[in-house]
Write an enzyme that holds these catalytic residues in place. Structure first.
Site, PDB file in Angstrom:
ATOM      1  CE  LYS A 198      -5.435 -41.831  -7.182  1.00 46.25           C
ATOM      2  NZ  LYS A 198      -3.982 -41.913  -6.965  1.00 46.25           N
ATOM      3  CB  THR A 199      -2.454 -44.770  -2.695  1.00 44.30           C
ATOM      4  OG1 THR A 199      -2.602 -43.586  -3.488  1.00 44.30           O
ATOM      5  CG2 THR A 199      -0.978 -45.001  -2.420  1.00 44.30           C
ATOM      6  CG  ASP A 243      -1.619 -43.559  -8.902  1.00 43.11           C
ATOM      7  OD1 ASP A 243      -2.846 -43.648  -9.115  1.00 43.11           O
ATOM      8  OD2 ASP A 243      -1.141 -42.934  -7.938  1.00 43.11           O
ATOM      9  CD  GLU A 244      -3.823 -39.646 -10.037  1.00 44.26           C
ATOM     10  OE1 GLU A 244      -4.818 -39.596 -10.788  1.00 44.26           O
ATOM     11  OE2 GLU A 244      -3.825 -39.228  -8.871  1.00 44.26           O
ATOM     12  CD  GLN A 295      -9.796 -37.346  -9.106  1.00 45.26           C
ATOM     13  OE1 GLN A 295      -9.022 -36.641  -8.455  1.00 45.26           O
ATOM     14  NE2 GLN A 295     -10.120 -38.571  -8.716  1.00 45.26           N
ATOM     15  NE  ARG A 314      -8.945 -33.090  -4.878  1.00 44.58           N
ATOM     16  CZ  ARG A 314      -8.750 -34.386  -5.078  1.00 44.58           C
ATOM     17  NH1 ARG A 314      -7.697 -34.972  -4.564  1.00 44.58           N
ATOM     18  NH2 ARG A 314      -9.626 -35.119  -5.757  1.00 44.58           N
TER      19      ARG A 314
END
Length: 717
Positions: A31-32, A224-225, A255, A655
Site C-alpha cells: 500500500k505504501t 493511509d490507514e 487491521q 507481521r
C-alpha cells in the site's frame, strides 16, 4: 515515470480517476508503494500541483518513509538523494499537520503561536492538581479523567457539550474537571495531543474563510490507514474535501485495532455511503508472508462477521508450517522462545536440533545475581532451568520479534533473555524523551518560549535546588492563573515585576528573581542563534550540567543522554532558535512508540500487538494465546471488542514473513495470582493443514483441547 514494477491492481489504484477512491489494501500488499506512486503520478500527469497535495498517515516513521519514496519518484533520483524541488506535497501525521495549521491560526481562539503541546505525563500532572483542588474521591484517578476528556475531544465535544454515556452525577463531575482542565491549559497557552485536531476542526467550523483557505491549498488529499481514523479526523477530512471530493484513502478493516483510542471502523465500512461516487480497488496480493502464514491469518479474520471481503493470496513459497506450542507457565513459554531464537540465529545449522551452549563464564549483572540466588533458594518457586546461551557468532537478531497483548507479559521474557544473553529492546518501555534529565532540559527550553507553562515551571523551578518550595510555587501559580492573556501579560519583564510584589521571604524572593531573570536571559537570546546554542546556554546558566555530572557513573550516563538530545537538535540548526525550538518541541510531543525503535541495534524486539502494526519480521513469536489474555478478558462480553481482538491477532500473524510461533500456557501468573485459562479461540480457527503442534499442544483429542472434527461455525464467537 516507470510503472512496470506495479502489479495490475496497484497500477489501477495509481491511475484511478479523480474524486473519491477507496483502496482496500490487505496486509503486506504494497500500500505504501501504491500511495507513493499515486502522488508522483498525479504530479507527473499535471493533474494536481505537488504543493496542493496533502498526504496523511498515523506515525512519523510511516510519513518519513512515504516522503522519501515520493521525493525519489518526483526527482527521479537514486536512494538517499535529497535534492530540493520547487514544491513538495505536504506529508505528515494528522497531528503534525494540524499543529502546523494551529501555529498560523490558533490566535483566533485567544492563544499565541508559541503554544506548548503537553504530553500524557504533563496532562496527568495537571489533572492531578485539579482533582486535588476539587477534593474528588480517590476512586477516580487522574488517568480516568484523562481518558474521559480524551474521549470527549475525539468526538469534538467541549466541556459544555460533553455527553459520553456516563451516569448523570459522574458525567457532571467529568464536565467540571474537563472545564477546569481546559481553562488550565488556556491560561498557560497550552494544548494537549487531542486539542491539535479538535481546535483545528473548531477553527474550520467557526471561521469559513480559514476553511476556504485550506480547501484551496489542499486540493487532493490522501490518507493511509484510514481504518484507524476517529470522529475528529473523519470530520477534519470531510471539511477539507467537501468542495473537490478528491479523497484517496487506503486502509484495511481487518487491521482496525485502535477502538480503545477512539478510532471507528465505521469510517471505512461506510466510506462508499459517505462518498457515493467512490471507486473501490482491492489490493489482495501479499508480498510479505509465506502461504502457510497467510492461510492461517485468513481463517482467523474470517471469525469476524462484518468486514469488507478480501481474499489475500501470494506467489511466495508455502514455507515452514506454523508452530503451535503449549507451555506449563509463562516462564517455560519464555524459555521456549529463547531456545528457538538461539537455534534459528545460530550461524551453524539452524535446522539441527542440538542447541549450542556458551562455555565461557560470563560476568553477572545485579539481575543475573538475583535470578541465580532465587534458583538456589528452595523457598523461591521457579521453573527456570539451565538455559542455553546465545553464541558469540550468530545471525542478526533484528528480524526476530516477540509480540504480546499487554506489557506485563514482557517480564518473564526479559528475565529469560537476560539469563540467555539475548539482547533485546522493548518498544513502549521507558522512552528516551520520558527520562528525567531529558524532560528537565526540555522544560527549560519550553519556558524560554512560553514562561506561562506551569507544568515546566513546577518541574524545574527548584531543579537544581534553589530553595523554592511548594508554597512559593503556589503563589506564582496563582498569579499566572489569575492573569488575563492580553498582550501585556505576555511580557516576561512585566511579569517579573509582578513577581516582586508577592510576599516571599528575602532569601526565597532573591531565588525566584534569579530564576525568572535566567528565563528572560534564555528567551532574549539573539534570534539568529541556533537551537543548540540555546540548549548549551540553558544547561550552563542553570548549572544543570554541573549538577548532573556528580562524579558517579549514573551521572555520566544521564549527561550522555542530554548530549544525545543535542545531537537530535542539530537537524534544526539551520533555523533561528525560536522557530527551530517550536519545530523541535512539536516533533518531540508528537513522537510515537515506533519512532523510538532502534532499527540499527542488533537485538530482538519485544512489543505489544498494538505497537507492531505496520512492521514486519522474518520470525515472529506470538505469546499468550489464551482466553482472557488474547482475546483480553475485558472484551469477552462485548461483540464489538471481541471482533477487535480477532483483528489484533490477525495483525500479529501477518507481521511474520517466514517463521511464526504461537504459544499458550496452562497457567499464568498475573496481578498477584495464578490464572488457569483455556486456549484461545484464535487457535481453534487455525487450518490444520498449515499447523504443526509441538509437544503437549497436541492434546488428547488431537489438537489444542478441542474436537478436530468440530466445525468452525461452532466457535461460540
Amino acid at each position: 515515470m516507470d510503472l512496470s514494477s506495479l502489479n495490475n491492481k496497484q497500477l489501477e489504484a495509481v491511475q484511478a480517476p479523480m474524486g473519491p477512491v477507496l483502496v482496500l489494501a490487505g496486509a503486506g500488499s504494497g500500500k505504501t508503494r501504491a500511495l507513493s506512486y499515486r502522488i508522483a503520478w498525479l504530479c507527473g500527469q499535471k493533474l494536481v500541483d505537488a504543493g496542493n497535495i496533502l498526504a496523511l498517515t498515523f506515525t512519523n516513521k510511516a510519513a518519513k518513509e512515504m516522503g522519501e519514496r515520493v521525493r525519489r519518484l518526483l526527482e527521479g533520483a537514486p536512494v538517499g538523494h535529497r535534492g530540493a524541488l520547487s514544491a513538495l506535497p505536504t506529508l505528515g501525521t494528522f497531528h503534525s499537520v494540524c499543529a502546523k495549521i494551529l501555529r498560523r491560526e490558533i490566535y483566533r481562539l485567544g492563544y499565541t503561536r508559541s503554544f506548548t503541546i503537553y504530553d500524557a505525563d504533563d496532562q496527568g500532572k495537571a489533572i492531578k492538581d485539579i482533582i486535588g483542588d476539587l477534593h474528588i474521591d480517590k476512586r477516580y484517578s487522574p488517568g480516568f479523567f484523562r481518558h474521559m476528556i480524551s474521549t470527549g475531544k475525539n468526538i469534538l465535544q467541549t466541556p459544555d457539550e460533553l455527553d459520553i454515556g456516563l451516569e448523570p452525577d459522574l458525567q457532571n463531575l467529568v464536565r467540571e474537571v474537563y472545564s477546569r482542565y481546559q481553562n488550565y491549559l488556556f491560561r498557560q497557552n497550552g494544548t494537549d495531543f487531542d486539542d491539535l485536531l479538535m481546535l483545528t476542526v473548531k477553527i474550520f467550523q467557526s471561521f469559513p474563510e480559514v476553511l476556504q483557505k485550506y480547501q484551496d491549498q489542499f486540493k487532493y488529499i490522501l490518507v493511509d490507514e484510514y481504518q484507524d481514523t476517529n470522529h475528529a479526523q473523519y470530520v477534519f477530512l470531510r471539511l477539507l474535501a467537501h468542495t473537490h471530493k478528491n479523497l484517496f484513502v487506503v486502509g484495511d478493516d481487518a487491521q482496525s485495532i485502535y477502538g480503545f483510542r477512539g478510532s471507528s471502523i465505521r469510517n471505512i465500512l461506510n466510506f462508499e455511503a459517505d462518498y457515493p461516487q467512490t471507486v473501490v480497488i482491492k489490493l489482495e496480493q501479499n508480498y510479505r508472508s509465506t502461504q502457510n502464514i497467510l492461510a492461517a491469518a485468513q481463517k482467523v479474520i474470517e471469525l469476524n462477521p462484518e468486514q469488507k471481503p478480501k481474499k489475500l493470496w501470494t506467489q511466495n513459497a508455502a514455507g515452514r508450517k506454523i508452530q503451535v506450542a503449549e507451555q506449563i507457565d509463562e516462564a517455560a513459554e519464555a524459555e521456549f522462545v529463547a531456545k528457538n531464537i538461539i537455534k534459528l540465529s545460530s550461524k551453524n545449522n539452524p535446522d539441527e536440533e542440538e542447541i549450542i551452549y556458551e562455555q565461557e563464564e560470563k560476568p553477572f549483572s545485579i539481575l543475573d545475581q538475583f535470578l541465580k540466588k532465587a534458583k538456589s533458594n528452595p523457598r523461591v518457586k521457579t521453573t527456570l532451568t539451565f538455559l542455553p546461551q546465545l553464541p558469540k557468532q550468530h545471525a542478526s537478531l533484528n528480524d526476530f520479534a516477540v509480540l504480546f497483548r499487554t506489557h506485563a507479559q514482557s517480564r518473564a521474557l526479559e528475565e529469560v533473555f537476560i539469563e540467555s544473553g539475548i539482547p533485546y529492546q522493548i518498544v513502549g518501555g521507558l522512552k528516551f524523551y520520558q527520562r528525567k534529565e531529558i524532560k528537565d532540559v526540555l522544560a527549560y527550553l519550553r519556558l524560554a518560549l512560553n514562561y506561562r507553562d506551569l507544568i515546566s515551571l513546577k518541574r524545574v523551578i527548584n531543579e537544581p535546588a534553589r530553595g523554592i518550595g511548594d508554597r512559593s510555587f503556589q503563589l506564582i501559580r496563582d498569579l499566572l492563573m489569575n492573569e488575563s492573556l492580553d498582550e501585556a501579560t505576555q511580557d516576561l519583564e512585566k511579569f517579573g515585576a509582578k513577581i516582586k510584589e508577592l510576599k516571599f521571604g528575602p532569601k526565597i524572593g532573591n531565588a525566584v528573581d534569579e530564576f525568572f531573570l535566567l528565563i528572560r536571559h534564555l528567551s532574549a537570546l539573539p534570534e539568529q542563534e541556533s537551537l543548540c546554542s540555546l540548549m548549551r546556554l540553558a544547561v550552563k546558566r542553570t548549572k544543570y550540567e554541573q549538577w548532573l555530572r556528580d562524579g558517579t557513573e549514573m551521572g555520566e550516563t544521564r549527561w550522555e543522554n542530554v548530549e544525545e538530545l543535542f545531537t537530535v537538535a542539530e537537524k534544526f540548526s539551520g533555523l533561528p532558535w525560536r522557530r527551530g525550538l517550536e519545530s523541535f518541541l512539536e516533533e518531540v510531543a508528537l513522537i510515537t512508540e515506533i519512532d523510538e525503535q532502534d532499527d540499527q541495534k542488533d537485538c530482538v524486539t519485544l512489543m505489544t500487538l498494538h505497537s507492531a502494526k505496520g512492521l514486519e519480521f522474518n520470525t515472529v513469536f506470538l505469546v499468550g494465546l489464551e482466553e482472557g489474555v488474547l482475546p483480553h478478558s475485558r472484551s469477552l462480553l462485548s461483540p464489538a471488542e471481541l471482533s477487535e481482538e480477532v483483528r489484533l491477532a490477525y495483525v500479529g500473524l501477518t507481521r511474520a514473513r517466514q517463521n511464526l510461533f504461537l504459544t499458550f500456557a496452562r497457567r499464568r501468573r498475573g496481578f498477584g495470582s495464578v490464572q488457569y485459562n483455556q486456549p484461545s479461540r484464535i487457535l481453534r480457527a487455525l487450518p490444520r493443514d498449515n499447523i504443526e503442534y509441538k509437544g503437549s499442544a497436541l492434546g488428547e483429542s488431537g489438537g489444542v483441547y478441542y474436537d478436530k472434527s468440530e466445525s468452525d461455525d461452532n466457535l461460540d464467537f
